[in-house]
Design an enzyme around this catalytic site. Structure first.
Site, mmCIF file in Angstrom:
data_model
loop_
_atom_site.group_PDB
_atom_site.id
_atom_site.type_symbol
_atom_site.label_atom_id
_atom_site.label_comp_id
_atom_site.label_asym_id
_atom_site.label_seq_id
_atom_site.Cartn_x
_atom_site.Cartn_y
_atom_site.Cartn_z
ATOM 1 N N SER A 1 0.800 -1.217 0.000
ATOM 2 C CA SER A 1 0.000 0.000 0.000
ATOM 3 C C SER A 1 0.841 1.280 0.000
ATOM 4 O O SER A 1 1.639 1.505 -0.903
ATOM 5 C CB SER A 1 -0.931 -0.071 1.210
ATOM 6 N N ASP B 1 -1.382 1.666 -3.800
ATOM 7 C CA ASP B 1 -2.174 0.595 -4.414
ATOM 8 C C ASP B 1 -3.590 1.059 -4.736
ATOM 9 O O ASP B 1 -4.472 0.251 -5.041
ATOM 10 C CB ASP B 1 -2.187 -0.666 -3.538
ATOM 11 N N ASN C 1 -8.140 8.985 6.557
ATOM 12 C CA ASN C 1 -7.006 8.850 5.641
ATOM 13 C C ASN C 1 -7.425 8.604 4.187
ATOM 14 O O ASN C 1 -6.577 8.470 3.319
ATOM 15 C CB ASN C 1 -6.059 7.748 6.121
ATOM 16 N N ARG D 1 -3.099 4.752 20.161
ATOM 17 C CA ARG D 1 -3.376 3.343 19.833
ATOM 18 C C ARG D 1 -2.120 2.704 19.245
ATOM 19 O O ARG D 1 -1.311 3.400 18.608
ATOM 20 C CB ARG D 1 -4.548 3.213 18.843
ATOM 21 N N SER E 1 -0.125 0.892 16.504
ATOM 22 C CA SER E 1 -0.318 0.745 15.055
ATOM 23 C C SER E 1 -0.498 -0.723 14.711
ATOM 24 O O SER E 1 0.090 -1.600 15.344
ATOM 25 C CB SER E 1 0.902 1.309 14.331
HETATM 26 C C1 16G Z 1 -4.202 -0.390 7.022
HETATM 27 C C2 16G Z 1 -5.694 -0.403 6.867
HETATM 28 C C3 16G Z 1 -6.239 0.995 6.968
HETATM 29 C C4 16G Z 1 -5.826 1.606 8.281
HETATM 30 C C5 16G Z 1 -4.336 1.525 8.447
HETATM 31 C C6 16G Z 1 -3.973 1.924 9.845
HETATM 32 C C7 16G Z 1 -7.001 -1.831 5.446
HETATM 33 C C8 16G Z 1 -7.236 -2.309 4.051
HETATM 34 N N1 16G Z 1 -6.049 -0.935 5.571
HETATM 35 O O1 16G Z 1 -3.584 0.315 5.990
HETATM 36 O O2 16G Z 1 -7.619 0.907 6.921
HETATM 37 O O3 16G Z 1 -6.203 2.949 8.347
HETATM 38 O O4 16G Z 1 -3.911 0.193 8.256
HETATM 39 O O5 16G Z 1 -2.627 1.770 10.020
HETATM 40 O O6 16G Z 1 -7.638 -2.252 6.392
HETATM 41 P P1 16G Z 1 -2.010 1.797 11.453
HETATM 42 O O7 16G Z 1 -2.649 0.692 12.257
HETATM 43 O O8 16G Z 1 -0.554 1.626 11.210
HETATM 44 O O9 16G Z 1 -2.322 3.146 12.016
HETATM 45 MG MG MG Z 2 -3.586 1.343 0.218
#
Ligand code: 16G
Ligand code: MG
Length: 548
Positions: A69, A283, A378, A502, A504
């Site tokens: 991504s 992506d 986002n 939170r 990640s």
């Molecule tokens: C992933 C998730 C996205 C979320 C992000 C948070 C999917 C397809 N993608 O990219 O929705 O906002 O993780 O990232 O679920 P983080 O947990 O590192 O903050």
């Molecule tokens: Mg993406």
């Protein structure tokens, strides 16, 4: 399956895709994601799992997408797509993690255990669609995925380079042919076709201008828009930037994530005051818009803005159809700007649900409404329509009074333009452009719906990010002890203050979010909360500093 076949699996794995690293890897928010060189055996094993999953689903097609991504080029990842085009069922994440981490020696027995545990009939056919993004490590990983599928006698179909949402779409179509044709061309026909259809009903008017700049993040989305551009017949003039040529690096200082988090325009793009720009991620499952004003100030139109724009337009069309029995609702996460939530509740009068970060949580919650609009701030989101909604709208489009029919037919085109399986930058782009065009609005008018509260996101490195646990859709933190009390104390000293932390799901960090009435306050509150995390949750490295 007889043991001899599994022995083949095991021998194949050891020779072709051996496990070369002992680093534990977890199926996270969006699958496995890490440095590409640690992933080959993981992807091979996910090929095995995809076959097992397909058999548990009576031979329906499962998807595998090779992508990391918005991460930088050296990373890669893999995620599985379930038969209706949705994310892998959560209860299988633990199975995926187990299979990815066993030694080569234990792969045979673990695979057998999994087959038993999920009660897969290994005599059934199995079908797996494989797609990949533009990373140079993707072809090798896609080949490993296909080998995994073949090893358990499933049938892989490789789509080559596609956006993540295109793969979700193709999986859905393959299992439900009423949704469309399961090919890239089928995707263009449905989504772009619906856009061109609706444009004939909604001529350009008011301040709307058909020129749109796009930041392709040097990833797959820009390349696909370049194909689409040629078929738009002037309905939308796409000026594409960051297409991956000229040394532009994937997601580096460009793309939706960079623009949203840094609140800065991307590199590699011409700056024209008030020109609206759509920024995609690597992506193409996320999109945010922005424009610079005549003083070069950044004006960000993020996922919250897109959600409110789409929800208000659909509400208008529903009124036009007189389909008041259909309940529209909006789903957000804690990252949604407080001002957007107030606007949705007080002005749009639409019910809103807050859930945990991650598309699967939003998608699930959106299913509770007849029409569910879900977006992360986002830029990841879409709209989903229940069968009840689709049937009623179709009926009104056929049998309603002339004005009702008109609204229902527009809504039908709107539905066709939507990739309901998952957030889709390309589909969302056409939806946004449709609403702006229908209203004759430019980006400043879109922006004028409400004023965002200034916000700031930071990250803190700690010894173990799982030391942080949260509840209430991540808005409250339950451990380590004392952290929430400290956050509450800090927040109480700010006007319109709000903050949460939170762990990640995609990086080894703790994320901090803060908003307040001024940017300076939001920055300061975020830094203070980051310090509290550092002090109470085992911070590593330099303690975060308070901005001057
Ligand atoms: C992933 C998730 C996205 C979320 C992000 C948070 C999917 C397809 N993608 O990219 O929705 O906002 O993780 O990232 O679920 P983080 O947990 O590192 O903050
Ligand atoms: Mg993406």
């Amino acid at each position: 399956m007889p043991p001899s076949s599994l022995r083949v699996v095991y021998a194949f794995a050891r020779e072709m895709h051996p496990k070369t690293s002992d680093v534990f890897i977890q199926y996270g928010t969006a699958g496995f994601r890490t440095k590409a060189n640690l992933l080959e055996h993981v992807v091979y094993r996910m090929g095995l799992l995809a076959v097992i999953r397909s058999r548990v689903k009576n031979g329906r097609t499962i998807g595998m997408m090779i992508t990391a991504s918005h991460n930088l080029e050296p990373d890669n990842g893999v995620k599985l797509v379930d038969p209706d085009g949705e994310m892998l069922e959560q209860s299988w994440e633990e199975i995926a993690t187990r299979l990815a981490n066993v030694s080569d020696n234990d792969l045979e027995s673990t695979t057998e255990q999994v087959i038993k545990q999920v009660n897969a009939d290994m005599s059934l056919k199995a079908s797996v669609f494989i797609g990949m993004d533009t990373r140079y490590t993707s072809p090798r990983l896609a080949a490993a995925a296909a080998n995994g599928v073949i090893a358990l006698k499933g049938t892989p179909k490789e789509f080559g380079i596609v956006t993540t949402p295109m793969l979700h779409y193709c999986v859905k179509c393959r299992n439900d042919n009423t949704y469309g044709t399961p090919t890239e061309e089928g995707y263009y026909e449905k989504i772009v076709g619906a856009f061109k259809n609706i444009r004939q009903k909604l001529p350009v008017c008011g301040n709307y201008n058909t020129t749109l700049y796009v930041d392709g993040a040097n990833g797959v989305g820009g390349k696909k828009l370049n194909i689409i551009r040629k078929s738009l017949d002037g309905e939308l003039d796409l000026n594409l930037f960051n297409l991956g040529g000229n040394g532009g690096k994937l997601n580096l200082n460009c793309g939706a994530d960079f623009v949203k988090v840094s609140q800065k325009p991307p590199v590699g793009i011409e700056h024209v005051p008030f020109q609206r720009v759509a920024s995609l991620d690597g992506d193409a499952d996320r999109i945010v818009y922005y424009y610079l004003d005549d003083k070069d100030n950044m004006n960000l139109l993020d996922g919250d803005r897109i959600a409110t724009l789409l929800a208000s337009y659909i509400t208008e069309l529903l009124k036009g159809c007189e389909a008041s029995e259909l309940q529209l609702g909006l789903v957000q996460t804690a990252y949604a700007n407080g001002a957007s939530t107030n606007y949705i509740t007080n002005d749009l009068k639409v019910p809103v649900t807050c859930v945990k970060t991650g598309v699967k949580h939003l998608h699930h919650a959106a299913l509770a409404y007849d029409i569910g609009v879900y977006f992360e701030a986002n830029g990841h989101g879409t709209v989903i329509y229940s069968d009840k909604a689709k049937k009623l709208i179709a009926k009104i489009a056929q049998e309603g009074e002339p004005e009702q029919r008109k609204a229902a037919q527009l809504l039908q085109n709107f539905i066709d333009m939507t990739n309901e399986t998952v957030g889709d930058a390309i589909s969302d782009l056409f939806l946004v452009e449709t609403v702006l065009c229908a209203r004759g609005h430019d980006a400043t008018q879109w922006m004028s719906a409400y004023s965002d509260l200034p916000c700031r996101q930071l990250k803190v490195t700690v010894r173990d990010r799982n030391a942080i646990s949260t509840t209430d859709a991540e808005r409250q933190c339950t451990s380590p002890e004392g952290l929430q009390t400290r956050i509450d104390e800090l927040v109480a000293t700010y006007t319109d203050g709000r903050a949460f932390v939170r762990p990640s799901g995609t990086e080894d960090v703790v994320r901090v979010y803060a908003e307040a009435d001024t940017q300076q306050s939001a920055d300061k509150l975020a830094a203070e909360v980051a310090q509290a995390v550092f002090d109470l949750a085992g911070g590593v490295g330099a303690r975060p500093e308070i901005p001057a």
